[in-house]
Design a protein around this motif. Sequence first.
Motif, PDB file in Angstrom:
ATOM      1  N   PHE A 293       0.816  -1.212   0.000  1.00  0.00           N
ATOM      2  CA  PHE A 293       0.000   0.000   0.000  1.00  0.00           C
ATOM      3  C   PHE A 293       0.853   1.266   0.000  1.00  0.00           C
ATOM      4  O   PHE A 293       0.311   2.373  -0.109  1.00  0.00           O
ATOM      5  CB  PHE A 293      -0.960   0.002   1.199  1.00  0.00           C
ATOM      6  N   LEU A 294       2.171   1.125   0.106  1.00  0.00           N
ATOM      7  CA  LEU A 294       3.053   2.287   0.016  1.00  0.00           C
ATOM      8  C   LEU A 294       3.394   2.632  -1.429  1.00  0.00           C
ATOM      9  O   LEU A 294       4.165   3.567  -1.676  1.00  0.00           O
ATOM     10  CB  LEU A 294       4.339   2.027   0.802  1.00  0.00           C
ATOM     11  N   TYR A 295       2.818   1.888  -2.385  1.00  0.00           N
ATOM     12  CA  TYR A 295       3.063   2.136  -3.803  1.00  0.00           C
ATOM     13  C   TYR A 295       1.749   2.516  -4.493  1.00  0.00           C
ATOM     14  O   TYR A 295       0.667   2.065  -4.090  1.00  0.00           O
ATOM     15  CB  TYR A 295       3.632   0.891  -4.492  1.00  0.00           C
ATOM     16  N   ASN A 296       1.872   3.320  -5.524  1.00  0.00           N
ATOM     17  CA  ASN A 296       0.727   3.634  -6.361  1.00  0.00           C
ATOM     18  C   ASN A 296       1.215   3.844  -7.795  1.00  0.00           C
ATOM     19  O   ASN A 296       2.411   4.002  -8.035  1.00  0.00           O
ATOM     20  CB  ASN A 296      -0.024   4.855  -5.853  1.00  0.00           C
ATOM     21  N   PHE A 297       0.280   3.877  -8.709  1.00  0.00           N
ATOM     22  CA  PHE A 297       0.613   3.867 -10.126  1.00  0.00           C
ATOM     23  C   PHE A 297      -0.301   4.835 -10.852  1.00  0.00           C
ATOM     24  O   PHE A 297      -1.518   4.849 -10.613  1.00  0.00           O
ATOM     25  CB  PHE A 297       0.433   2.445 -10.681  1.00  0.00           C
ATOM     26  N   GLY A 298       0.279   5.675 -11.716  1.00  0.00           N
ATOM     27  CA  GLY A 298      -0.535   6.662 -12.409  1.00  0.00           C
ATOM     28  C   GLY A 298       0.002   7.011 -13.779  1.00  0.00           C
ATOM     29  O   GLY A 298       1.110   6.630 -14.168  1.00  0.00           O
ATOM     30  N   PHE A 299      -0.814   7.791 -14.503  1.00  0.00           N
ATOM     31  CA  PHE A 299      -0.489   8.207 -15.871  1.00  0.00           C
ATOM     32  C   PHE A 299      -0.866   9.668 -16.025  1.00  0.00           C
ATOM     33  O   PHE A 299      -1.924  10.114 -15.559  1.00  0.00           O
ATOM     34  CB  PHE A 299      -1.264   7.351 -16.877  1.00  0.00           C
ATOM     35  N   HIS A 300       0.025  10.437 -16.677  1.00  0.00           N
ATOM     36  CA  HIS A 300      -0.255  11.839 -16.926  1.00  0.00           C
ATOM     37  C   HIS A 300      -0.658  12.006 -18.380  1.00  0.00           C
ATOM     38  O   HIS A 300       0.109  11.660 -19.292  1.00  0.00           O
ATOM     39  CB  HIS A 300       0.955  12.719 -16.608  1.00  0.00           C
ATOM     40  N   PRO A 301      -1.874  12.522 -18.666  1.00  0.00           N
ATOM     41  CA  PRO A 301      -2.367  12.585 -20.051  1.00  0.00           C
ATOM     42  C   PRO A 301      -1.611  13.561 -20.939  1.00  0.00           C
ATOM     43  O   PRO A 301      -1.682  13.443 -22.164  1.00  0.00           O
ATOM     44  CB  PRO A 301      -3.830  13.022 -19.872  1.00  0.00           C
ATOM     45  N   VAL A 302      -0.899  14.533 -20.358  1.00  0.00           N
ATOM     46  CA  VAL A 302      -0.167  15.521 -21.168  1.00  0.00           C
ATOM     47  C   VAL A 302       1.239  15.018 -21.488  1.00  0.00           C
ATOM     48  O   VAL A 302       1.671  14.992 -22.647  1.00  0.00           O
ATOM     49  CB  VAL A 302      -0.110  16.885 -20.450  1.00  0.00           C
TER      50      VAL A 302
ATOM     51  N   LEU B 177       3.932  13.676   6.494  1.00  0.00           N
ATOM     52  CA  LEU B 177       2.571  13.224   6.214  1.00  0.00           C
ATOM     53  C   LEU B 177       2.330  11.857   6.845  1.00  0.00           C
ATOM     54  O   LEU B 177       3.262  11.062   7.023  1.00  0.00           O
ATOM     55  CB  LEU B 177       2.344  13.172   4.706  1.00  0.00           C
ATOM     56  N   SER B 178       1.073  11.574   7.156  1.00  0.00           N
ATOM     57  CA  SER B 178       0.706  10.352   7.876  1.00  0.00           C
ATOM     58  C   SER B 178       0.664   9.138   6.946  1.00  0.00           C
ATOM     59  O   SER B 178      -0.085   9.114   5.963  1.00  0.00           O
ATOM     60  CB  SER B 178      -0.661  10.537   8.543  1.00  0.00           C
ATOM     61  N   LEU B 179       1.466   8.126   7.282  1.00  0.00           N
ATOM     62  CA  LEU B 179       1.429   6.868   6.546  1.00  0.00           C
ATOM     63  C   LEU B 179       0.204   6.048   6.916  1.00  0.00           C
ATOM     64  O   LEU B 179      -0.401   5.389   6.072  1.00  0.00           O
ATOM     65  CB  LEU B 179       2.689   6.056   6.821  1.00  0.00           C
ATOM     66  N   ASN B 180      -0.163   6.083   8.187  1.00  0.00           N
ATOM     67  CA  ASN B 180      -1.307   5.303   8.644  1.00  0.00           C
ATOM     68  C   ASN B 180      -2.601   5.799   7.997  1.00  0.00           C
ATOM     69  O   ASN B 180      -3.478   5.024   7.634  1.00  0.00           O
ATOM     70  CB  ASN B 180      -1.414   5.372  10.165  1.00  0.00           C
ATOM     71  N   CYS B 181      -2.700   7.122   7.840  1.00  0.00           N
ATOM     72  CA  CYS B 181      -3.874   7.704   7.182  1.00  0.00           C
ATOM     73  C   CYS B 181      -3.922   7.283   5.716  1.00  0.00           C
ATOM     74  O   CYS B 181      -4.992   6.978   5.175  1.00  0.00           O
ATOM     75  CB  CYS B 181      -3.821   9.221   7.314  1.00  0.00           C
ATOM     76  N   LEU B 182      -2.766   7.246   5.072  1.00  0.00           N
ATOM     77  CA  LEU B 182      -2.683   6.788   3.682  1.00  0.00           C
ATOM     78  C   LEU B 182      -3.122   5.339   3.570  1.00  0.00           C
ATOM     79  O   LEU B 182      -3.871   4.967   2.659  1.00  0.00           O
ATOM     80  CB  LEU B 182      -1.252   6.954   3.179  1.00  0.00           C
ATOM     81  N   LYS B 183      -2.693   4.519   4.508  1.00  0.00           N
ATOM     82  CA  LYS B 183      -3.051   3.100   4.497  1.00  0.00           C
ATOM     83  C   LYS B 183      -4.556   2.903   4.644  1.00  0.00           C
ATOM     84  O   LYS B 183      -5.159   2.090   3.933  1.00  0.00           O
ATOM     85  CB  LYS B 183      -2.319   2.371   5.626  1.00  0.00           C
ATOM     86  N   ASN B 184      -5.187   3.644   5.546  1.00  0.00           N
ATOM     87  CA  ASN B 184      -6.602   3.449   5.848  1.00  0.00           C
ATOM     88  C   ASN B 184      -7.528   4.054   4.799  1.00  0.00           C
ATOM     89  O   ASN B 184      -8.617   3.530   4.551  1.00  0.00           O
ATOM     90  CB  ASN B 184      -6.938   4.040   7.218  1.00  0.00           C
ATOM     91  N   SER B 185      -7.125   5.164   4.197  1.00  0.00           N
ATOM     92  CA  SER B 185      -8.030   5.863   3.278  1.00  0.00           C
ATOM     93  C   SER B 185      -7.760   5.552   1.819  1.00  0.00           C
ATOM     94  O   SER B 185      -8.633   5.710   0.970  1.00  0.00           O
ATOM     95  CB  SER B 185      -7.927   7.379   3.487  1.00  0.00           C
ATOM     96  N   GLY B 186      -6.528   5.114   1.486  1.00  0.00           N
ATOM     97  CA  GLY B 186      -6.189   4.802   0.106  1.00  0.00           C
ATOM     98  C   GLY B 186      -5.784   6.028  -0.678  1.00  0.00           C
ATOM     99  O   GLY B 186      -5.744   7.151  -0.158  1.00  0.00           O
ATOM    100  N   ALA B 187      -5.455   5.838  -1.943  1.00  0.00           N
ATOM    101  CA  ALA B 187      -5.059   6.922  -2.840  1.00  0.00           C
ATOM    102  C   ALA B 187      -5.609   6.647  -4.230  1.00  0.00           C
ATOM    103  O   ALA B 187      -5.785   5.484  -4.616  1.00  0.00           O
ATOM    104  CB  ALA B 187      -3.541   7.054  -2.890  1.00  0.00           C
TER     105      ALA B 187
END
Length: 571
Positions: free
Chosen positions: A172-181, A228-238
């Motif tokens: 959950f410490l990783y995320n993946f994204g794409f920038h359209p521009v 920034l809070s890691l625990n908050c990131l874990k519980n709420s997602g991104a």
Amino acid sequence: MFLQKNLVSKFPQETRLLTMMAEETKSKKQKDEEHIINGLPGELIERIFFKLPVSTLLRCTGVCKEWHKIIRDPQFVTSHLQDAPQCAFLFFPQESISGKLYPADAILIDETWSQSTCAVPVVGPGDSLCGSCNGLLCLYTKSSTLKIANLATGECLHLDKPVKNLRGDYFFLYNFGFHPVTKEYKIIHFLGDSVEGRPLHNNSRFRVVQVYTLGDDKWRDIKTPEALSLNCLKNSGAVNIGGTMYWLTEDMVASWQHAVITFDLGEESFARIQLPATVLEDSAGDGPRRYWVREIDGKICIATAQTCSFQPRRLVGKLQIWTLENKTEQRWSQKYNIQYSPDYIPGPNLVHRDKTILQRRDRNLYSYELLGDNSNTKLCKMTKLLDFRPHKPDNMQSYICVKSLIRLDVYKKAGIVRRPKQRGVWELKKWEAWEHKLSENERIWTDTHRDEHVGAAHAQCYRTMINDVLPRILDDTIQLEIGMKINQIFPNIPDQQPRPLRRLNCVAQKQDRENLFVRMENWNNITKATREARHSIFSMMVNAVLNQIGASSSDAGISSQNRSEGDDVKI
């Protein structure tokens, strides 16, 4: 066949000439067909290809060079992606339940709400899902690599994880994204301050975000403006929307005690968005309030509900969902105020084709229609989608995905591109019991089909034998009764369906086992009924024959007696 060989031996030159003419005619016909297809305008061919699914287009790439060139053109890939139908991608991570280990699994629900039956080949048994965009999955593996996989083509790109803090890493410490521009795909790693190897706690923080751009050869560190809070990131997602990553952090001064942090994937810059100033009314008897970052209709949403006082993961009361209408003005509006909160909130996507997907404690997944205004919304027209037991309800992830032609081999300098097998064997020792269970299931299916085939052959032989003997029975009533019982010997058995070449997903496996048990029970009932019918027919035939023999003996005795009486009369 004999006539053909005879003609060839007698007229070898004529036969050879006819064969050459046939081959020439065949190749000319094929050339004419190819000429007609390739003679179509390129724009028309592209318009036809736009309507075809990825699986069909992949086969079309092998037809000719011209088609391969059209389908693999980057502009065509982008245009096809824009009109690709969306599907719900449900991911279940590896879990240990009652001491039994269950592998990671995934199920796709298409736009007609039909569910996939085969497992996704790119998902390994120990993989965890970090994110998804444009038909690509970012999977966290138990090894030292991350895996970027194309859901449709099966291509996998294996990339090295960042070296720092690797022992204290979590998916959950990783995320993946794409920038359209910029047209760049980026992996985000939230680098925690926690001591290596120790679990996260409520006060865990991160001050650095590590960024990897597909095609580069290294990770880059970008400092956050604050801890920034890691625990908050874990519980709420991104979530990643329009090239910006969104997640929650603590803000004790704000009315909701939370704020949204954004990270622009193009500029690689941070910003803060305040949540609505509306005061949320909490029930005194319930537990603390939870918050989730979700995406609905391409907009960032905040879902919030109170938790149960004695079951922190269970929700009670109303579920409120707020939508960010204007990012610059930081203006929010309440989208839904659902009267009765579901037990669990899947994410990061919880709406598929105008229906919301929610989970209940019974470990079933349901779809609902939302009726009413934003202040009073009701869950209506509930439809059960699937039973995902034994998986835990609060671990499922849901994404809205598409199937795309995006190629990963263009990034092969940065990693290793592989294509997984359709039905590969999981070689790790901890999955031996699981593989043995699947093999045993296949063996039972094979044995059942074999027994049915052998039994049907024996039944046919038995029918033939009875039909040969039946005319010798003179009693029409017994003949008719035996004929009726013959039909009870091995009634129609369902055709043997070919077993799938690909591994089934968890729901399909469960249904397959249920079908196997039903078929075995049906087979046992058939064999029992057959055995009883055979014994009954045999008994009827024996009695009929004995009666006929007795009748013949009686007739012979009467005839003999009549002859004796006639002789006495003559004397």
